[in-house]
Design a protein around this motif. Structure first.
Motif, PDB file in Angstrom:
ATOM      1  N   ILE A  42      41.311  45.279  43.022  1.00 21.25           N
ATOM      2  CA  ILE A  42      39.905  44.904  42.916  1.00 21.25           C
ATOM      3  C   ILE A  42      39.032  46.092  42.500  1.00 21.25           C
ATOM      4  CG2 ILE A  42      39.230  45.293  45.326  1.00 21.25           C
ATOM      5  CD1 ILE A  42      38.317  42.256  43.112  1.00 21.25           C
ATOM      6  N   LEU A  43      39.580  47.290  42.515  1.00 18.51           N
ATOM      7  CA  LEU A  43      38.849  48.468  42.043  1.00 18.51           C
ATOM      8  C   LEU A  43      38.710  48.474  40.521  1.00 18.51           C
ATOM      9  CD1 LEU A  43      40.392  51.198  44.383  1.00 18.51           C
ATOM     10  CD2 LEU A  43      38.220  49.979  44.638  1.00 18.51           C
ATOM     11  N   ASP A  44      39.503  47.657  39.829  1.00 21.45           N
ATOM     12  CA  ASP A  44      39.394  47.528  38.384  1.00 21.45           C
ATOM     13  C   ASP A  44      38.098  46.783  38.071  1.00 21.45           C
ATOM     14  OD1 ASP A  44      41.219  47.371  35.651  1.00 21.45           O
ATOM     15  OD2 ASP A  44      39.859  45.652  35.870  1.00 21.45           O
ATOM     16  N   LYS A  45      37.244  47.378  37.231  1.00 18.36           N
ATOM     17  CA  LYS A  45      35.918  46.788  36.984  1.00 18.36           C
ATOM     18  C   LYS A  45      35.991  45.429  36.300  1.00 18.36           C
ATOM     19  CE  LYS A  45      34.807  49.249  32.680  1.00 18.36           C
ATOM     20  NZ  LYS A  45      34.763  48.118  31.772  1.00 18.36           N
ATOM     21  N   ASP A  46      36.970  45.236  35.414  1.00 17.11           N
ATOM     22  CA  ASP A  46      37.099  43.933  34.759  1.00 17.11           C
ATOM     23  C   ASP A  46      37.513  42.852  35.742  1.00 17.11           C
ATOM     24  OD1 ASP A  46      36.390  44.868  32.203  1.00 17.11           O
ATOM     25  OD2 ASP A  46      38.454  45.457  31.752  1.00 17.11           O
ATOM     26  N   LEU A  47      38.453  43.179  36.624  1.00 16.93           N
ATOM     27  CA  LEU A  47      38.889  42.218  37.634  1.00 16.93           C
ATOM     28  C   LEU A  47      37.751  41.916  38.606  1.00 16.93           C
ATOM     29  CD1 LEU A  47      41.077  40.480  38.969  1.00 16.93           C
ATOM     30  CD2 LEU A  47      41.799  42.529  40.228  1.00 16.93           C
ATOM     31  N   LYS A  48      37.078  42.950  39.073  1.00 17.60           N
ATOM     32  CA  LYS A  48      35.972  42.777  40.021  1.00 17.60           C
ATOM     33  C   LYS A  48      34.856  41.934  39.404  1.00 17.60           C
ATOM     34  CE  LYS A  48      33.507  44.163  43.768  1.00 17.60           C
ATOM     35  NZ  LYS A  48      32.662  43.007  44.051  1.00 17.60           N
ATOM     36  N   GLY A  49      34.501  42.229  38.152  1.00 16.03           N
ATOM     37  CA  GLY A  49      33.435  41.478  37.493  1.00 16.03           C
ATOM     38  C   GLY A  49      33.794  40.008  37.324  1.00 16.03           C
ATOM     39  N   CYS A  50      35.028  39.741  36.944  1.00 17.98           N
ATOM     40  CA  CYS A  50      35.469  38.355  36.780  1.00 17.98           C
ATOM     41  C   CYS A  50      35.457  37.628  38.124  1.00 17.98           C
ATOM     42  CB  CYS A  50      36.870  38.340  36.166  1.00 17.98           C
ATOM     43  SG  CYS A  50      37.510  36.697  35.829  1.00 17.98           S
ATOM     44  N   CYS A  51      35.977  38.279  39.164  1.00 20.78           N
ATOM     45  CA  CYS A  51      36.004  37.661  40.496  1.00 20.78           C
ATOM     46  C   CYS A  51      34.594  37.406  41.017  1.00 20.78           C
ATOM     47  CB  CYS A  51      36.792  38.528  41.476  1.00 20.78           C
ATOM     48  SG  CYS A  51      38.573  38.512  41.184  1.00 20.78           S
ATOM     49  N   ASP A  52      33.694  38.359  40.810  1.00 23.70           N
ATOM     50  CA  ASP A  52      32.308  38.177  41.258  1.00 23.70           C
ATOM     51  C   ASP A  52      31.668  36.959  40.599  1.00 23.70           C
ATOM     52  OD1 ASP A  52      32.423  40.352  42.959  1.00 23.70           O
ATOM     53  OD2 ASP A  52      31.388  41.721  41.577  1.00 23.70           O
ATOM     54  N   LYS A  53      31.867  36.799  39.277  1.00 24.77           N
ATOM     55  CA  LYS A  53      31.303  35.653  38.568  1.00 24.77           C
ATOM     56  C   LYS A  53      31.891  34.345  39.090  1.00 24.77           C
ATOM     57  CE  LYS A  53      30.277  38.008  34.237  1.00 24.77           C
ATOM     58  NZ  LYS A  53      30.674  38.175  32.838  1.00 24.77           N
ATOM     59  N   MET A  54      33.190  34.344  39.289  1.00 29.40           N
ATOM     60  CA  MET A  54      33.832  33.124  39.776  1.00 29.40           C
ATOM     61  C   MET A  54      33.381  32.788  41.191  1.00 29.40           C
ATOM     62  SD  MET A  54      37.589  32.937  38.156  1.00 29.40           S
ATOM     63  CE  MET A  54      37.719  31.351  38.908  1.00 29.40           C
ATOM     64  N   MET A  55      33.308  33.793  42.060  1.00 31.21           N
ATOM     65  CA  MET A  55      32.877  33.543  43.438  1.00 31.21           C
ATOM     66  C   MET A  55      31.438  33.033  43.473  1.00 31.21           C
ATOM     67  SD  MET A  55      34.739  36.558  45.686  1.00 31.21           S
ATOM     68  CE  MET A  55      33.603  37.773  45.112  1.00 31.21           C
ATOM     69  N   ASP A  56      30.572  33.617  42.656  1.00 32.29           N
ATOM     70  CA  ASP A  56      29.184  33.143  42.596  1.00 32.29           C
ATOM     71  C   ASP A  56      29.135  31.679  42.170  1.00 32.29           C
ATOM     72  OD1 ASP A  56      28.277  35.632  43.380  1.00 32.29           O
ATOM     73  OD2 ASP A  56      27.676  36.255  41.354  1.00 32.29           O
ATOM     74  N   SER A  57      29.947  31.325  41.191  1.00 30.82           N
ATOM     75  CA  SER A  57      29.979  29.936  40.715  1.00 30.82           C
ATOM     76  C   SER A  57      30.530  29.000  41.781  1.00 30.82           C
ATOM     77  CB  SER A  57      30.830  29.836  39.448  1.00 30.82           C
ATOM     78  OG  SER A  57      30.263  30.593  38.406  1.00 30.82           O
ATOM     79  N   ILE A  58      31.606  29.404  42.437  1.00 31.30           N
ATOM     80  CA  ILE A  58      32.202  28.575  43.495  1.00 31.30           C
ATOM     81  C   ILE A  58      31.205  28.380  44.634  1.00 31.30           C
ATOM     82  CG2 ILE A  58      34.016  28.499  45.265  1.00 31.30           C
ATOM     83  CD1 ILE A  58      35.793  30.027  43.143  1.00 31.30           C
ATOM     84  N   LYS A  59      30.524  29.440  45.004  1.00 30.33           N
ATOM     85  CA  LYS A  59      29.535  29.342  46.084  1.00 30.33           C
ATOM     86  C   LYS A  59      28.386  28.409  45.699  1.00 30.33           C
ATOM     87  CE  LYS A  59      30.511  33.896  48.058  1.00 30.33           C
ATOM     88  NZ  LYS A  59      30.003  35.268  48.282  1.00 30.33           N
TER      89      LYS A  59
END
Length: 145
Positions: A42-59
């Motif tokens: 999750i320290l990878d910025k591309d992975l973190k950014g993708c996960c953040d967008k997905m989590m925001d959408s899921i929420k």
């Protein structure tokens, strides 16, 4: 709740993007999101950014479709799950499928990179020979006869 993800990445030395599979999980029991990625943390910025967008959408979708639920996911954080690592650039899809098959929210999936050739063969065989697969003469179509 499992969310398989295909993310476009542009590795160093390549001019165009390639697809990379990983798994995002909404773990309601442990009240967190979990990321299972066979190449990155999750320290990878591309992975973190993708996960953040997905989590925001899921929420956001959770609030729309489950407004009266007792399960509130707005404050769920993300946990990086230490899954087996791939040593090449082609097995991420099989790693993701194995993580889906074995992840129970507690026990780390128990396969090894050395198992991947057999995992590829077994999964392919299961898909081709599945009772709902109505392709006749598949061995002939794949030049296996």
């Amino acid at each position: 709740i499992f969310f398989p993800v295909l993310q476009t990445l542009i590795p160093k030395g390549l001019s165009e993007g390639v697809g990379h599979y990983f798994l995002l999980v909404l773990n309601l029991r442990d009240q967190q999101f979990e990321v299972l990625d066979s190449m990155r943390t999750i320290l990878d910025k591309d992975l973190k950014g993708c996960c953040d967008k997905m989590m925001d959408s899921i929420k956001a979708l959770w609030e729309i479709h489950y407004p009266n639920t007792r399960k509130k996911i707005q404050n769920y954080y993300i946990e990086d799950i230490k899954v087996p690592r791939q040593t090449n650039r082609v097995d991420c899809g099989f790693h993701m499928l194995m993580n889906v098959e074995q992840w129970d929210g507690r026990n780390i999936p128990s396969f090894d990179e050395a198992d991947m050739p057999n995992i590829r063969k077994l999964m392919t065989y299961k898909w081709i020979t599945h009772e709902l697969n109505d392709v006749r003469d598949w061995k002939e179509k794949l030049n296996l006869t």
